[in-house]
Design an enzyme around this catalytic site. Structure first.
Site, PDB file in Angstrom:
ATOM      1  N   LYS A   1      57.859   9.822  18.616  1.00  0.00           N
ATOM      2  CA  LYS A   1      58.449   9.098  19.679  1.00  0.00           C
ATOM      3  C   LYS A   1      57.708   8.113  20.085  1.00  0.00           C
ATOM      4  O   LYS A   1      58.346   7.052  20.851  1.00  0.00           O
ATOM      5  CB  LYS A   1      58.824  10.239  20.600  1.00  0.00           C
ATOM      6  CG  LYS A   1      59.740  11.115  20.520  1.00  0.00           C
ATOM      7  CD  LYS A   1      59.941  12.066  21.909  1.00  0.00           C
ATOM      8  CE  LYS A   1      61.036  13.046  21.745  1.00  0.00           C
ATOM      9  NZ  LYS A   1      60.785  14.291  20.778  1.00  0.00           N
TER      10      LYS A   1
ATOM     11  N   SER B   1      59.991  14.653  26.485  1.00  0.00           N
ATOM     12  CA  SER B   1      59.758  14.914  25.412  1.00  0.00           C
ATOM     13  C   SER B   1      61.487  14.972  24.993  1.00  0.00           C
ATOM     14  O   SER B   1      61.549  15.636  23.682  1.00  0.00           O
ATOM     15  CB  SER B   1      58.869  15.590  24.628  1.00  0.00           C
ATOM     16  OG  SER B   1      58.753  15.503  23.365  1.00  0.00           O
TER      17      SER B   1
ATOM     18  N   LYS C   1      50.980  11.199  23.733  1.00  0.00           N
ATOM     19  CA  LYS C   1      52.134  12.267  23.509  1.00  0.00           C
ATOM     20  C   LYS C   1      51.620  13.282  22.612  1.00  0.00           C
ATOM     21  O   LYS C   1      50.755  13.270  21.734  1.00  0.00           O
ATOM     22  CB  LYS C   1      53.133  11.241  22.641  1.00  0.00           C
ATOM     23  CG  LYS C   1      54.458  12.059  22.315  1.00  0.00           C
ATOM     24  CD  LYS C   1      55.333  11.931  23.573  1.00  0.00           C
ATOM     25  CE  LYS C   1      56.840  12.757  23.523  1.00  0.00           C
ATOM     26  NZ  LYS C   1      56.456  14.140  23.597  1.00  0.00           N
TER      27      LYS C   1
ATOM     28  N   SER D   1      57.054  15.190  17.680  1.00  0.00           N
ATOM     29  CA  SER D   1      57.484  14.288  18.736  1.00  0.00           C
ATOM     30  C   SER D   1      56.463  13.053  18.743  1.00  0.00           C
ATOM     31  O   SER D   1      56.753  12.316  19.730  1.00  0.00           O
ATOM     32  CB  SER D   1      57.695  15.254  19.932  1.00  0.00           C
ATOM     33  OG  SER D   1      58.894  15.779  19.951  1.00  0.00           O
TER      34      SER D   1
END
Length: 385
Positions: free
Chosen positions: A61, A122, A224, A58
């Site tokens: 992202k 997320s 993140k 993730s």
């Protein structure tokens, strides 16, 4: 400051040596891939397999967020624009075990809500909705992400989807993630505070930010986390204390606990062992009297064109060397702002830092008679012209 300077006229032989990269002093880490970078200078404080292609989970992202921030900054999208949740986007994730924003099929959500769903929750579904609105399909969006990533300095990243859901060929490097993190902060200061929001409620479901440093580490304000079975646990983080900000990317750890503990340990090491030193302000005088050849003035002050700050390990500060390099005397005419040399800073474990030196004033060339007189004096007595 001038006491720290050593003037070197015609020092071309030094330049190849000064341009060689220097590996940062390292510290051991349990992460499979890692890098810590000073945000302002780009100085690497530590790295481990930083250019190894890895599954970013993730953390990728962040590229989707960059694309949407760019869309908002251009004015093409507004935070309140509502985007449709297609059946395609919903089906892609509703049976998966990945993180979700829990968007109902055939509903709509605002760009602002979707960004919060990506950054805080997320949400893989939120990524797909944004991608479809941006490019028509998630596959086309991933291609655009890869093209855009090259434009902003990511040299190896390849995107296959908007969320980081495991897919063959969806790969990044820790260094690329550090570059992307720096660009998000530098390019979008108006939107970056979103990364420090602790929780978000959507569709009646409250979810907390997954970044462990936000809850435990002073100065942490982004970015993140990531986790997949193939990649392990990862984190792209930003921590700011005083005037210093570091970017840290870790990946390949064995558990959430190890990720939290290792990221905190490395943060404290980076702030304890390293410091940023301000040497010159932009426009500050570096050399008061650089000699001018055949000019109506015999000297001209030289200024630092930009501010000069260096980040190094505190223990190496006594070995720092600041050198001015220019070819003198400087031939007239000279124009104010003309680049005539540079300042070079070196220290153990640090890539040399350079900033241009410029003339502070115009110096016109002497007329024919003045040039002849100056040349004659130099021939007879070696007097400076």
């Amino acid at each position: 400051m001038l006491a720290f300077l050593r003037r070197s006229l015609v020092a071309a032989l030094l330049l190849p040596a000064l341009s060689l990269p220097v590996r940062a002093q390292s510290i051991e880490t349990a992460a499979r891939q890692a890098i810590i970078v000073d945000h302002a200078s780009g100085q690497v404080l530590m790295e481990k397999n930083a250019d190894e292609m890895m599954v970013p989970s993730s953390m990728s992202k962040l590229m989707t967020v960059y694309m949407v921030f760019d869309k908002l900054k251009s004015g093409a999208w507004k935070p309140g624009d509502r985007l449709p949740v297609s059946e395609t986007a919903w089906k892609r994730h509703y049976k998966s075990e990945g993180s979700l924003m829990f968007l109902p099929v055939n509903s709509t959500a605002t760009v602002e809500e979707l960004l919060k769903g990506v950054v805080i929750q997320s949400g893989n579904d939120a990524c797909s909705v944004l991608a479809e609105a941006y490019s028509g399909s998630e596959e086309a969006f991933a291609e655009e992400e890869t093209r855009k990533s090259r434009q902003i300095g990511l040299t190896h990243s390849i995107f296959k989807n908007a969320s980081g859901w495991p897919e063959p060929g969806h790969l990044m490097t820790a260094r690329d993630l550090s570059v992307l993190s720096r660009r998000l902060i530098a390019d979008f200061p108006e939107y970056y505070p979103l990364f420090s929001q602790m929780e978000f409620v959507f569709n009646g479901i409250k979810q907390g930010n997954r970044n462990p440093l936000l809850y435990s580490t002073p100065g942490a304000d982004g970015l993140k986390t990531g986790h997949t079975a193939a990649a392990g646990y990862g984190l792209a983080a930003s921590i700011k204390r005083g005037n210093r900000r570091i970017i840290m990317v870790l990946n390949g750890m064995g558990s959430m606990k190890e990720r939290a503990e290792e990221s905190r340990r490395l943060t404290e090491w980076a702030f304890r062992e390293w410091e940023t030193y301000a040497l010159f302000k932009a426009g500050e005088e570096v050399i008061p009297d650089a000699e001018v050849w055949l000019g109506q003035a015999g000297t001209v002050p030289l200024l630092a064109k930009g501010g000069l700050e260096v980040t190094m390990q505190r223990r190496n500060r006594p070995e720092m060397k600041v050198t001015t390099i220019y070819n003198g005397p400087i031939a007239a005419p000279v124009k104010a702002g003309q680049e005539v040399g540079k300042i070079v800073v070196t220290a153990p474990g640090m890539v040399p830092v350079e900033v241009p030196m410029v003339a502070a004033a115009d110096v016109e060339k002497l007329g024919f008679g003045g040039r002849m007189s100056t040349a004659f004096k130099r021939i007879l007595w070696g007097k400076k012209g």
